[in-house]
Design a protein around this motif. Structure first.
Motif, PDB file in Angstrom:
ATOM      1  N   GLY A   1     -18.320   0.339 -29.163  1.00 19.86           N
ATOM      2  CA  GLY A   1     -19.449   0.118 -28.277  1.00 19.86           C
ATOM      3  C   GLY A   1     -19.608   1.174 -27.207  1.00 19.86           C
ATOM      4  N   VAL A   2     -18.805   2.231 -27.248  1.00 19.51           N
ATOM      5  CA  VAL A   2     -18.854   3.290 -26.237  1.00 19.51           C
ATOM      6  C   VAL A   2     -19.807   4.383 -26.696  1.00 19.51           C
ATOM      7  N   HIS A   3     -20.727   4.782 -25.804  1.00 20.16           N
ATOM      8  CA  HIS A   3     -21.663   5.861 -26.089  1.00 20.16           C
ATOM      9  C   HIS A   3     -21.636   6.877 -24.948  1.00 20.16           C
ATOM     10  N   TYR A   4     -22.230   8.028 -25.203  1.00 18.28           N
ATOM     11  CA  TYR A   4     -22.222   9.098 -24.211  1.00 18.28           C
ATOM     12  C   TYR A   4     -22.954   8.670 -22.944  1.00 18.28           C
ATOM     13  N   ASP A   5     -22.339   8.947 -21.811  1.00 15.93           N
ATOM     14  CA  ASP A   5     -22.964   8.721 -20.507  1.00 15.93           C
ATOM     15  C   ASP A   5     -22.836  10.007 -19.711  1.00 15.93           C
ATOM     16  N   GLN A   6     -23.963  10.545 -19.266  1.00 14.48           N
ATOM     17  CA  GLN A   6     -23.925  11.857 -18.625  1.00 14.48           C
ATOM     18  C   GLN A   6     -23.134  11.854 -17.320  1.00 14.48           C
ATOM     19  N   ASP A   7     -22.946  10.684 -16.731  1.00 14.76           N
ATOM     20  CA  ASP A   7     -22.156  10.590 -15.508  1.00 14.76           C
ATOM     21  C   ASP A   7     -20.712  10.192 -15.778  1.00 14.76           C
ATOM     22  N   GLY A   8     -20.377   9.980 -17.052  1.00 20.21           N
ATOM     23  CA  GLY A   8     -19.016   9.597 -17.394  1.00 20.21           C
ATOM     24  C   GLY A   8     -18.628   8.228 -16.873  1.00 20.21           C
ATOM     25  N   VAL A   9     -19.594   7.327 -16.771  1.00 22.24           N
ATOM     26  CA  VAL A   9     -19.341   5.988 -16.243  1.00 22.24           C
ATOM     27  C   VAL A   9     -19.260   4.997 -17.402  1.00 22.24           C
ATOM     28  N   LEU A  10     -18.151   4.300 -17.500  1.00 26.27           N
ATOM     29  CA  LEU A  10     -17.976   3.275 -18.529  1.00 26.27           C
ATOM     30  C   LEU A  10     -17.524   1.988 -17.855  1.00 26.27           C
ATOM     31  N   ARG A  11     -18.200   0.880 -18.174  1.00 26.36           N
ATOM     32  CA  ARG A  11     -17.797  -0.414 -17.630  1.00 26.36           C
ATOM     33  C   ARG A  11     -16.694  -1.044 -18.469  1.00 26.36           C
ATOM     34  N   GLY A  12     -16.624  -0.680 -19.724  1.00 27.52           N
ATOM     35  CA  GLY A  12     -15.642  -1.280 -20.617  1.00 27.52           C
ATOM     36  C   GLY A  12     -15.890  -0.833 -22.034  1.00 27.52           C
ATOM     37  N   PHE A  13     -15.186  -1.436 -22.956  1.00 25.74           N
ATOM     38  CA  PHE A  13     -15.404  -1.139 -24.368  1.00 25.74           C
ATOM     39  C   PHE A  13     -15.045  -2.386 -25.170  1.00 25.74           C
ATOM     40  N   THR A  14     -15.458  -2.399 -26.423  1.00 31.25           N
ATOM     41  CA  THR A  14     -15.170  -3.515 -27.317  1.00 31.25           C
ATOM     42  C   THR A  14     -13.970  -3.159 -28.172  1.00 31.25           C
ATOM     43  N   PRO A  15     -12.818  -3.755 -27.943  1.00 35.97           N
ATOM     44  CA  PRO A  15     -11.644  -3.431 -28.771  1.00 35.97           C
ATOM     45  C   PRO A  15     -11.936  -3.678 -30.246  1.00 35.97           C
ATOM     46  N   TYR A  16     -11.600  -2.710 -31.053  1.00 35.44           N
ATOM     47  CA  TYR A  16     -11.877  -2.770 -32.491  1.00 35.44           C
ATOM     48  C   TYR A  16     -11.010  -3.841 -33.138  1.00 35.44           C
ATOM     49  N   GLN A  17     -11.645  -4.666 -33.972  1.00 34.62           N
ATOM     50  CA  GLN A  17     -10.929  -5.754 -34.635  1.00 34.62           C
ATOM     51  C   GLN A  17     -10.436  -5.381 -36.025  1.00 34.62           C
ATOM     52  N   GLY A  18     -10.836  -4.225 -36.514  1.00 34.02           N
ATOM     53  CA  GLY A  18     -10.390  -3.787 -37.836  1.00 34.02           C
ATOM     54  C   GLY A  18     -11.327  -4.260 -38.923  1.00 34.02           C
ATOM     55  N   ALA A  19     -11.449  -3.432 -39.961  1.00 31.10           N
ATOM     56  CA  ALA A  19     -12.312  -3.789 -41.084  1.00 31.10           C
ATOM     57  C   ALA A  19     -11.722  -4.919 -41.905  1.00 31.10           C
ATOM     58  N   ASP A  20     -10.398  -5.058 -41.846  1.00 34.16           N
ATOM     59  CA  ASP A  20      -9.701  -6.070 -42.652  1.00 34.16           C
ATOM     60  C   ASP A  20      -8.648  -6.739 -41.775  1.00 34.16           C
ATOM     61  N   PRO A  21      -9.078  -7.693 -40.913  1.00 38.16           N
ATOM     62  CA  PRO A  21      -8.128  -8.347 -40.011  1.00 38.16           C
ATOM     63  C   PRO A  21      -6.958  -8.974 -40.769  1.00 38.16           C
ATOM     64  N   MET A  22      -5.786  -8.918 -40.159  1.00 41.11           N
ATOM     65  CA  MET A  22      -4.579  -9.393 -40.830  1.00 41.11           C
ATOM     66  C   MET A  22      -3.934 -10.527 -40.050  1.00 41.11           C
ATOM     67  N   THR A  23      -3.084 -11.265 -40.728  1.00 41.18           N
ATOM     68  CA  THR A  23      -2.262 -12.302 -40.117  1.00 41.18           C
ATOM     69  C   THR A  23      -0.848 -12.109 -40.643  1.00 41.18           C
ATOM     70  N   LEU A  24       0.040 -11.628 -39.802  1.00 40.51           N
ATOM     71  CA  LEU A  24       1.416 -11.339 -40.203  1.00 40.51           C
ATOM     72  C   LEU A  24       2.393 -11.911 -39.191  1.00 40.51           C
ATOM     73  N   ASP A  25       3.551 -12.302 -39.663  1.00 38.96           N
ATOM     74  CA  ASP A  25       4.629 -12.714 -38.769  1.00 38.96           C
ATOM     75  C   ASP A  25       5.406 -11.468 -38.345  1.00 38.96           C
ATOM     76  N   VAL A  26       5.660 -11.359 -37.049  1.00 38.57           N
ATOM     77  CA  VAL A  26       6.362 -10.200 -36.502  1.00 38.57           C
ATOM     78  C   VAL A  26       7.558 -10.683 -35.693  1.00 38.57           C
ATOM     79  N   SER A  27       8.696 -10.060 -35.899  1.00 35.66           N
ATOM     80  CA  SER A  27       9.869 -10.329 -35.071  1.00 35.66           C
ATOM     81  C   SER A  27      10.305  -9.035 -34.407  1.00 35.66           C
ATOM     82  N   THR A  28      11.077  -9.129 -33.349  1.00 32.82           N
ATOM     83  CA  THR A  28      11.644  -7.939 -32.713  1.00 32.82           C
ATOM     84  C   THR A  28      13.142  -7.959 -32.954  1.00 32.82           C
ATOM     85  N   ARG A  29      13.670  -6.823 -33.414  1.00 32.25           N
ATOM     86  CA  ARG A  29      15.081  -6.745 -33.780  1.00 32.25           C
ATOM     87  C   ARG A  29      15.709  -5.453 -33.257  1.00 32.25           C
TER      88      ARG A  29
END
Length: 330
Positions: free
Chosen positions: A153-181
């Motif tokens: 959702g980010v486009h060119y702004d001549q003043d370089g002002v951005l209020r935010g952006f839309t985090p990309y959800q991916g073309a193929d969302p996944m559901t995985l179990d993750v552990s830390t080791r």
């Protein structure tokens, strides 16, 4: 096409685990404040790019702006925005060029050079592919124009002002179990491969033949790949990876195989089931969805793939790959 709502962000044994720490499912409810912090840091990068569009910016520079791992910054950026840094910069320059065509008297050649193209012809082809008309026709059209699609959702702004952006959800969302080791550092015998990661098969077959000849295989042997480069920023013919096996005895004669080590430390671990060409989507999900919610940072070590079954006698949809992403506590 309706405009997407931007999210407003405040700018302010061999390979065996030593210890299993916290367990998460999907990793999406662990620390909600962490995602906000990741997005705020990435927003700093997006603003920095807008305000420095006419000079070369290295990946290391951008990683430092966000205080992200230099080793994994490019993958985090792509996973969270849906574009590589290069794709993002090119699109912003094209959008700026479109504004210049409509609102200035600069020549097409001048605008093409400002956008980073060597020739007006190359600029014209790329511009038409994005906007539907060549620059000369686009210039005389009336009315507003629709900018190219932006996954964030980010486009060119001549003043370089951005209020935010839309985090990309991916073309193929996944559901995985993750552990830390936590894993130890352990010996590894390998051959180096340079080229597309999916072309590493013959190297693995050579490794297996040598390991079999040298009797390196045991009940705890792991078949692994260590990847050093991100395919989104490195030419596929220059990608570096090591195909090898873990060693229980570091003093054993490995013949042609090079002796090295797999770095120990904390890793995020998940098991992906499916063909190897789906691993990239898995990594994007880990970097763009799991990691920002996990409370951890990417660490400056390479990722490791551990192959849990044999490709020769397993259907592609049944292949199991254990993915290890190096992480650290903030």
């Amino acid at each position: 096409m309706p405009r997407r709502k931007l999210r407003k962000i405040d700018q302010a044994s061999a390979g065996g685990p030593v210890q299993s720490t916290d367990r998460t499912t999907n990793g999406l409810a662990m620390k909600p404040c962490t995602r906000s912090a990741y997005e705020s840091r990435l927003l700093r990068v997006l603003v920095h790019i807008q305000r420095n569009l006419d000079r070369a910016m290295s990946l290391d520079e951008l990683a430092d702006v966000a205080a992200f791992s230099r080793f994994h910054f490019a993958r985090i950026f792509r996973a969270m925005t849906g574009e590589t840094v290069g794709e993002h910069v090119r699109r912003l320059k094209l959008e700026r060029a479109a504004g210049k065509l409509r609102h200035t008297r600069q020549t097409v050649t001048e605008i093409a050079l400002d956008a980073g193209f060597d020739t007006p012809e190359a600029f014209s082809r790329t511009f038409k592919a994005q906007f539907g008309d060549p620059p000369s026709r686009f210039r005389v059209l009336r009315g507003s124009f629709r900018p190219p699609r932006s996954p964030s959702g980010v486009h060119y702004d001549q003043d370089g002002v951005l209020r935010g952006f839309t985090p990309y959800q991916g073309a193929d969302p996944m559901t995985l179990d993750v552990s830390t080791r936590e894993f130890p550092t352990y010996p590894f015998a390998f051959l180096r491969h340079v080229g597309r990661y999916n072309d590493i098969g013959p190297v693995f077959r050579r490794v297996a033949a040598i390991a079999d000849e040298r009797r390196l295989f045991g009940p705890d042997t792991k078949v692994m790949m260590v990847a050093y480069d991100d395919p989104s920023v490195t030419d596929e013919q220059r990608l570096r990876s090591d195909a090898g096996v873990s060693l229980t005895d570091p003093t054993v004669d490995t013949g042609e195989l090079i002796k090295g080590e797999i770095a120990g430390g904390l890793y995020a671990v998940t098991v992906y089931k499916g063909p190897y060409d789906g691993l990239r989507n898995c990594y994007d999900w880990l970097m763009g969805s799991w990691l920002p919610n996990s409370g951890y940072e990417a660490a400056d070590r390479p990722c490791v793939d551990v192959y849990l079954n044999k490709v020769e006698d397993t259907r592609p949809e049944d292949l199991l790959t254990e993915i290890r992403v190096p992480i650290r506590r903030p």
